[in-house]
Design an enzyme around this catalytic site. Structure first.
Site, mmCIF file in Angstrom:
data_model
loop_
_atom_site.group_PDB
_atom_site.id
_atom_site.type_symbol
_atom_site.label_atom_id
_atom_site.label_comp_id
_atom_site.label_asym_id
_atom_site.label_seq_id
_atom_site.Cartn_x
_atom_site.Cartn_y
_atom_site.Cartn_z
ATOM 1 N N ARG A 72 33.234 65.530 51.368
ATOM 2 C CA ARG A 72 33.609 64.852 50.269
ATOM 3 C C ARG A 72 34.291 63.488 50.765
ATOM 4 O O ARG A 72 33.655 62.351 50.241
ATOM 5 C CB ARG A 72 34.686 65.668 49.611
ATOM 6 C CG ARG A 72 35.372 64.861 48.439
ATOM 7 C CD ARG A 72 34.199 64.190 47.382
ATOM 8 N NE ARG A 72 33.180 64.766 46.971
ATOM 9 C CZ ARG A 72 32.020 64.234 46.492
ATOM 10 N NH1 ARG A 72 31.958 63.092 46.400
ATOM 11 N NH2 ARG A 72 31.072 65.106 46.074
ATOM 12 N N LYS A 116 42.743 42.268 47.943
ATOM 13 C CA LYS A 116 42.649 42.970 46.856
ATOM 14 C C LYS A 116 41.776 44.173 47.198
ATOM 15 O O LYS A 116 40.451 44.445 46.711
ATOM 16 C CB LYS A 116 42.002 42.182 45.721
ATOM 17 C CG LYS A 116 42.887 41.025 45.278
ATOM 18 C CD LYS A 116 42.408 40.002 44.616
ATOM 19 C CE LYS A 116 43.429 38.527 43.992
ATOM 20 N NZ LYS A 116 42.603 37.743 43.159
ATOM 21 N N LYS A 158 51.598 30.641 49.769
ATOM 22 C CA LYS A 158 50.805 30.415 48.285
ATOM 23 C C LYS A 158 51.992 29.733 47.488
ATOM 24 O O LYS A 158 52.950 29.252 47.802
ATOM 25 C CB LYS A 158 50.249 31.617 47.858
ATOM 26 C CG LYS A 158 49.389 32.378 48.621
ATOM 27 C CD LYS A 158 48.641 33.489 48.173
ATOM 28 C CE LYS A 158 47.572 32.995 47.310
ATOM 29 N NZ LYS A 158 46.943 34.281 46.501
ATOM 30 N N GLU A 185 48.017 26.877 50.409
ATOM 31 C CA GLU A 185 47.445 26.795 49.220
ATOM 32 C C GLU A 185 47.753 25.616 48.849
ATOM 33 O O GLU A 185 49.053 25.193 48.591
ATOM 34 C CB GLU A 185 47.532 28.152 48.332
ATOM 35 C CG GLU A 185 47.169 27.742 46.906
ATOM 36 C CD GLU A 185 47.597 28.945 45.878
ATOM 37 O OE1 GLU A 185 48.173 28.591 44.975
ATOM 38 O OE2 GLU A 185 47.326 30.115 46.221
ATOM 39 N N ASP A 234 42.566 26.055 45.663
ATOM 40 C CA ASP A 234 42.738 27.058 44.702
ATOM 41 C C ASP A 234 42.390 26.446 43.232
ATOM 42 O O ASP A 234 43.149 25.587 42.868
ATOM 43 C CB ASP A 234 43.940 27.771 44.774
ATOM 44 C CG ASP A 234 44.007 29.026 43.920
ATOM 45 O OD1 ASP A 234 42.946 29.857 44.270
ATOM 46 O OD2 ASP A 234 44.914 29.095 43.282
#
Length: 286
Positions: free
Chosen positions: A102, A137, A169, A202, A224
């Site tokens: 698995r 992410k 950021k 950013e 961005d």
């Protein structure tokens, strides 16, 4: 990215935790109906198409469960596969094969999906200087696997985590009181801690890029959510001062156009958060 040694430690942790989670105090199904000394052989069968990934990880899992298991590899990581292909054979104690099954399948199905999507994006960039990057992410607990899959698919890894690269950021800028303040405080912090970590900043506008360029020590500027025209202007403004990266909702329809603006990198969370597992199975053979 982190060192190879640290990356391997992450893989060891993933395997140990996954086996703990899946087996607990024993695979009672196999223990109850298969003799401990029974030997068997199984094949990793492809029921899909794309780029295979996780073969080397599977070997690590088999070795962790039972060092006596033997793997015969027919198709290597990064190679294209189609329905009906056999990636490898594994042979040894039947109970051991079943205990590893698995984790091997879960990992390889996920990794192959990511590698396949990354290869698709990388191919869209062919002929440009732009490289596709992953992001943070990722699925909690298996980031190392997902970033490994991006590399197998022809992409590049962004920072591994919060600790191996500075990324200032929008929220950092706002909380710090502005771009210059954030960069100044960051460089002071790094000097005080004796840390050699690259700094990415950013930018939300061309005006912010101008301000970033007034500060030394920035490794890369994250352009961005810019449109194509402003991205081209930003790249021209930055020149050779530092590297450039575009991000913000870029997909397969827009990635080529952003690359043609001249950026060095395009980051995409979709490489890891929006994929469908490749259909693979481990089947017993005579």
């Amino acid at each position: 990215m982190i060192s190879k040694e640290q990356f391997n430690k992450e893989l060891d942790l993933i395997i140990a935790n996954a086996i703990r989670e899946d087996i607990g105090d024993g695979d009672h199904t196999s223990l109850s109906c298969i003799p401990a000394d029974a030997k068997g052989k199984a094949k990793l069968l492809v029921k899909d198409e794309g780029v295979i990934a996780g073969v080397e990880f599977a070997k690590m899992v088999f070795n962790y469960v039972d060092p006596e298991l033997e793997v015969e590899t027919l198709i290597n990581d990064g190679e294209k596969v189609k329905y009906g292909d056999i990636v490898f054979y594994v042979s040894g104690k039947s109970q051991s094969i079943l205990m590893a099954e698995r984790l091997v399948l879960n990992a390889m199905q996920r990794m192959s999906a990511i590698a396949t999507k990354t290869k698709f994006f990388a191919d869209l960039l062919e002929g440009t200087k732009t490289k596709v990057l992953d992001t943070r992410k990722t699925t909690p607990g298996i980031r190392a696997l997902e970033k490994w899959a991006v590399k197998i698919g022809g992409g590049e890894n962004h920072r591994f985590a919060l600790y191996d690269m500075i990324m200032i950021k929008d929220n950092h800028i706002d909380f710090a009181g502005g771009i210059t303040q954030a960069i100044t405080k960051t460089k002071k912090y790094l000097a005080e801690k004796g840390l050699d970590i690259k700094i990415i900043v950013e930018a939300r506008s061309l005006e912010e890029i101008e301000e970033i360029l007034q500060n030394e020590g920035v490794y890369r500027i994250l352009i961005d959510n810019f449109n194509y025209e402003d991205t081209r202007k930003a790249v021209a403004m930055i020149g050779d001062t530092c590297l450039t990266e575009s991000s913000g909702g870029i997909n397969e329809k827009t990635i080529r156009a952003y690359a043609e603006c001249g950026v060095d990198f395009i980051s995409s969370g979709a490489l890891t958060h929006s994929v469908y597992n490749m259909d693979l199975s481990l089947k017993a053979v005579d």
